[in-house]
Design a protein around this motif. Structure first.
Motif: not given
Lengths: 203, 203, 203
Positions: A32, A34, A36, A40, A47, A55-57, A59-63, A66, A73, B52, B54, B114, B117-118, B145, B152, B196, B199
């Motif tokens: 987990f 690794a 993250v 990042i 970000t 403004t809103t990062p 990656w918060m607009e679509q998954p 992730f 991984l 994040l 905002n 949001f 998932w966010v 981590f 997790l 976990v 890795l």
């Protein structure tokens, strides 16, 4: 429909995430952790850019970022022994991602109405801060400022963008030339071991 | 009137601050430095979440987090020799704080409109990024981590929240179940040394 | 026209940038990396402040901070051997910059309508977080929390500002007194080796 830019974006995300996970695994991070660190590395630069742009990062607009990092991984876990053989492949993916991230950073900043020099700074942050945050989390001195030409390739790309924009080139061509110039500088710098001089200390 | 949620919030802040100060003292930080590290451990996760999202960081609206961190510093200075005996007590406080921080992160993110998932990502950031920033400042590799199940547990809590919300449970119950599940996962993971898998690296 | 405040601002930026570059050079950073570390040292505190205040970072409005940092890099490269002899000069420049950065942080936060205690926090962040981020990037434990009185001088300046404001002093005088008190605390602390006690560990 997934267009060409999205393919480059996901390719770059995948390669950036792999670079984070490989370094995290060397530090005994768990799966987990690794994940993250990989995530990042991939989204960190964008970000920071979006937080500076207030403004809103992205990656918060679509998954999808992730999900792509999750696939990275899985890839590292399954193909562990073969990952090292693919170092050259990842290098190319990483360079493609870098080129695209710089273009995205430049275009987004100009769209917010900032002048060109801010856009060049933001393009550089988009491309290089993910790797810098990665190195901070795994407790190493940032590679992006010590090895080959990395952050400076982003600045160079920003200058190419600026020149092409003033020359009146169409958007698609100018974005392609910018990404291409970033990739070219990276490949040439690594292949011929070109690097910026080390700042000499006092004694 | 101080309600139940505020008590949990201050308990968590106190425990998180203590964890930061104990690690800072091992690194020879001075009192003020230890205070800052404790404070950042306690409010860092929520601050990253609010940046994040905002919005203005939660701690800028009332000075209570600074006061609770100050009490934590006083506690560490006065009861220095006894702090180590209280490790188990702090572990429970820390787990309670973690559970509550996750719930706050989830609820606040959904209130901003949001998707779920966010919210799960933000709950995890609220719970785990304070500890991550703490480890970065004191120049160690992030414990969150690498040891037991920490970040997790936050993700698990987020999933419980999601399921309870879709099942139509009333808010108070669903928040209690979420916090409880985070605490349970933490306690079970530490008691039975569940972690976990690491890795594995390339060689 | 460049006024007195701007001169102090650029002096502080120059001194902060030099401090970042000197530490980066000890870590074998390349020229560009040293430039970035110097720049982040100079503008990092104000950037964190502006992100917490949810406004556009100050350096995005004019390129002067990038230019002053560039001049600092040039200075370090050209006068490399002489930089160490100028340590005392830089210390004074750094203290002047610190005093001014604190005043800017206080005034800007109050202008955004926040209460005095938030302004004191922001003044301290403006003055000390640049150095903290510098130490994180070069992978050292933050000096600002371990050596002499640094961050605490910012808090002291904030209290002086608060008292002067309640006493109804005119803006120019109260800003001068605040900056002066920060500089005085720094100079006295360093000259007489006054420091905050180290937080003693558990064994």
């Amino acid at each position: 429909m997934i267009d060409f830019v999205s393919i480059c974006d996901y390719t770059g995300t995948f390669a950036f995430a792999i670079s984070g996970m490989r370094l995290a695994s060397a530090k005994q991070f768990d799966w987990f952790g690794a994940y993250v660190v990989g995530l990042i590395t991939a989204v960190g630069g964008g970000t920071v850019r979006d937080m500076l742009l207030n403004t809103t990062p992205f990656w918060m607009e679509q998954p999808s970022y992730f999900i792509v990092s999750g696939l990275a991984l899985l890839f590292v876990i399954v193909f562990r022994r073969h990952v090292i053989k693919l170092t050259n492949t990842f290098f190319i993916f990483d360079a493609i991602g870098l080129g695209l991230f710089v273009v995205v950073g430049l275009a987004k900043t100009l769209a917010f109405g900032f002048p060109m020099w801010v856009a060049i700074v933001m393009g550089t942050i988009t491309g290089s801060f993910g790797g810098m945050i990665r190195d901070i989390i795994i407790n190493e001195e940032p590679l992006v400022f010590r090895k080959d030409i990395y952050a400076l390739a982003c600045v160079f790309g920003g200058c190419v963008y600026c020149i092409c924009l003033r020359a009146g080139l169409p958007t698609a061509l100018l974005q392609f030339l910018t990404a291409f110039s970033v990739i070219l500088v990276r490949v040439v710098a690594v292949k011929y071991h070109i690097s910026v001089p080390v700042l000499k200390g006092e004694e």
